[in-house]
Write a protein that holds these residues in place. Structure first.
Motif, short mmCIF file in Angstrom:
data_model
loop_
_atom_site.label_atom_id
_atom_site.label_comp_id
_atom_site.label_asym_id
_atom_site.label_seq_id
_atom_site.Cartn_x
_atom_site.Cartn_y
_atom_site.Cartn_z
N TYR A 212 -10.83 25.49 79.03
CA TYR A 212 -10.38 26.65 79.81
C TYR A 212 -9.35 26.23 80.85
O TYR A 212 -8.29 26.86 80.98
CB TYR A 212 -11.58 27.30 80.49
N SER A 213 -9.66 25.15 81.61
CA SER A 213 -8.75 24.71 82.67
C SER A 213 -7.42 24.21 82.10
O SER A 213 -6.35 24.50 82.66
CB SER A 213 -9.41 23.61 83.50
N ALA A 214 -7.48 23.47 81.00
CA ALA A 214 -6.24 22.95 80.41
C ALA A 214 -5.32 24.08 79.96
O ALA A 214 -4.11 24.05 80.19
CB ALA A 214 -6.58 22.04 79.24
N ALA A 215 -5.92 25.09 79.32
CA ALA A 215 -5.12 26.23 78.85
C ALA A 215 -4.61 27.05 80.03
O ALA A 215 -3.47 27.54 80.02
CB ALA A 215 -5.95 27.08 77.90
N LYS A 216 -5.45 27.22 81.04
CA LYS A 216 -5.08 28.02 82.20
C LYS A 216 -3.89 27.41 82.94
O LYS A 216 -2.96 28.12 83.36
CB LYS A 216 -6.27 28.14 83.14
#
Length: 561
Positions: A212-216
């Motif tokens: 989630y954090s990487a994509a965000k």
């Protein structure tokens, strides 16, 4: 640019061995053209060091070992090492004396030091006791190769630093979000050095959070985790890397040491795909492997090569024996049968069948002679009173004494065999079946014990069939069954899960469909048994709420929710 993830198994306080393990990984990485090597949080001293951190000589020795290690690292390789750094401003500012830190070793010296920013104080974590939080973002630059003209900017985080995204969690636990700050510094990728303890299903949560954090933030994230057992905690490894689109591009082994190499492409500003180790999909298989690792490391790091346990012919001791045989080797396990006049014939035959299936040694010590001596000694004081719990517990304590005698005589580690359901409600005897140096399945509910044993028998009989189908019994009086004193385990375990893991109140559990009197009885049993749990041996943690380091309930309490 090649990057290596070194998933290591440190021993707390064994600085030389831990440094040597890091150095071995460094040589392995350098031989394959790696530029940057990642090691876990506090990899030099092992996690968690606890109150060793209060000893100034321990902290000084860490600093000396770090300098020595830096001189030995291959010159073409940079290494991130987890360590502890003194806070030189602590006294003047009223701060904690230490930092939980990462050291960048390069060109034979300690180039930079980075401090952990978010310090967890929940469950098993107590980092605010020792550490001051870092106040600034952590990043450094590195040239991918000696010929490179452009450097790569690396953001550094330590474990909890990545666990504070309010959009993912629906809340914000800390004031700052370190990954958000690093993105503003325009880092090319983020590394996270962790010592994250195992619990069932935790790896899928970690991967959901970091994908989630990487994509965000459109930034690759590389996560390295400690592996191995330290006291009651098991660390599962499962290190992995996520590209900027939020896809897992690399995963290391679960519950084993491992070194994985992957590449960052500066032109694409992203990771290139590497080997992805499959998940252990079956939960029972994962739990069994975790408990095997926990026992193996606890014994090894405490200096034991052999273990002993009581074999009752029941499901719990059968599972512990199976774990012990796998962890220690069958020749290093002794099972002791201690029948009483109340023991059924099948208790003996089932225990003998189990020992044969596992290939472990067994020995039989009938306890009736000792029971008679106790009866004679206590008869003047007990005369005129009915047979009851005191007499039942004497049997358990005789067995506990015998097992401790064997452990002391031969230098064995005594394993206690109680499960979480029993520990929760106090269905166990202090100085009896609770005796031991390690409680192997004290975080495994009774119903899950059965599930794991059924899984063990998937290809051939390991746990004798009769053990799986007979009603559980302590066999301390004629025709005794666990269900004489407790609700059926299917009901009990769900009530306990709601109380212990979900913190539900009595009305909430009753609203879920359970009888109010049963729920109240279970709650009272849990509260009353706290004094027993405080005196229990350490138990291996496999859930997010175990009766161990993270369990801090009062003994003298009258609270009943």
């Amino acid at each position: 640019m090649k990057i290596a993830i070194a998933q290591l198994n440190p021993t707390v306080g064994d600085l030389w061995s831990n440094a040597n393990n890091i150095l071995e990984a460094a040589h392995q990485a350098a031989s394959q053209g790696v530029r940057l090597l990642l090691t876990p949080e506090l990899s030099l001293c092992g996690y968690p060091p606890k109150d060793l951190l209060l000893n100034p000589s321990f902290v000084h020795s860490l600093s000396v070992e770090l300098e020595n290690l830096a001189e030995k690292i291959p010159p073409q390789l940079a290494v991130l090492v987890g360590t502890v750094e003194a806070n030189t401003d602590a006294d003047s500012r009223g701060e904690k004396p230490l930092y939980n830190s990462i050291a960048l070793l390069d060109e034979g010296k300690v180039k930079q030091i980075f401090h952990k920013r978010l310090l967890p104080t929940y469950d098993v974590f107590d980092e605010d006791r020792y550490f001051e939080p870092g106040r600034q973002s952590n990043a450094f630059t590195i040239f991918p190769t000696p010929e490179s003209e452009n450097f790569v900017k690396v953001g550094v985080t330590i474990c909890e630093d990545l666990w504070n995204d309010k959009d993912f969690w629906g809340k914000q636990t800390y004031e700052v979000n370190p990954i958000e700050d690093l993105v503003q510094l325009e880092v090319d990728f983020v590394v996270n050095l962790s010592a994250s303890p195992y619990s069932v299903k935790k790896q899928k949560l970690r991967e959901s959070m970091l994908t989630y954090s990487a994509a965000k933030y459109h930034v690759p994230i590389l996560y390295v985790n400690q592996v191995g057992g330290n006291d009651d905690l098991i660390f599962d490894g499962n290190s992995f890397a996520v590209n900027r689109q939020g896809e897992v591009f690399c995963r290391a082994k679960a519950l084993e040491t491992d070194v994985k190499i992957l590449e960052f492409c500066p032109e694409k500003q992203d990771l290139l795909a590497a080997f992805i180790q499959p998940f252990i999909e079956i939960e029972e298989a994962e739990i069994f492997a975790a408990l095997v690792l926990g026992l193996k490391d606890y014994a090894r790091k405490c200096g034991f090569t052999k273990v002993v346990l009581g074999l009752s012919g029941g499901i719990d001791s059968s599972l512990v024996a199976a774990i012990a045989a796998e962890a220690m080797g069958k020749d290093n396990v002794l099972g002791v049968l201690m029948p009483s006049p109340y023991s059924s014939d099948h208790s003996i035959t089932d225990a003998e069948a189990l020992a044969k299936n596992l290939g472990i040694k067994s020995y039989q010590l009938p306890i009736e002679p000792a029971m008679k001596v106790y009866d004679q000694m206590l008869e003047p004081l007990f005369t005129g009173t009915p047979f009851g719990i005191a007499e039942e517990n004497i049997q358990s304590r005789i067995r506990g004494n015998l097992l401790m005698a064997i452990a002391n005589k031969f230098g064995y580690l005594l394993l206690s065999t109680g499960n979480k359901s029993e520990m929760a409600v106090g269905y166990c005897t202090l100085y009896g079946d609770m005796n031991g140096g390690l409680a192997v399945i004290s975080d495994v509910p009774k119903t899950r014990v059965y599930d794991i044993c059924q899984w063990l028998n998937r290809e051939q009989e390991i746990i004798p069939h009769n053990v799986l189908i007979k009603p559980p019994s302590a066999e301390l009086k004629p025709d005794q069954k666990d269900q004489d004193s407790l609700p059926p385990y299917e009901i009990l375990d769900d009530i306990l899960y709601r109380m212990i893991n979900k913190h539900q109140s009595i009305p909430q559990i009753v609203d879920a469909g359970y009888d109010a009197e049963v729920v109240k009885k279970v709650m009272k049993l849990v509260m009353r048994a706290e004094f027993k749990r405080k005196q229990a041996p350490p138990g291996l943690k496999i859930t997010d709420r175990a009766f161990g380091t993270g369990w801090r309930m009062p003994i003298a309490s009258r609270w009943l929710s």
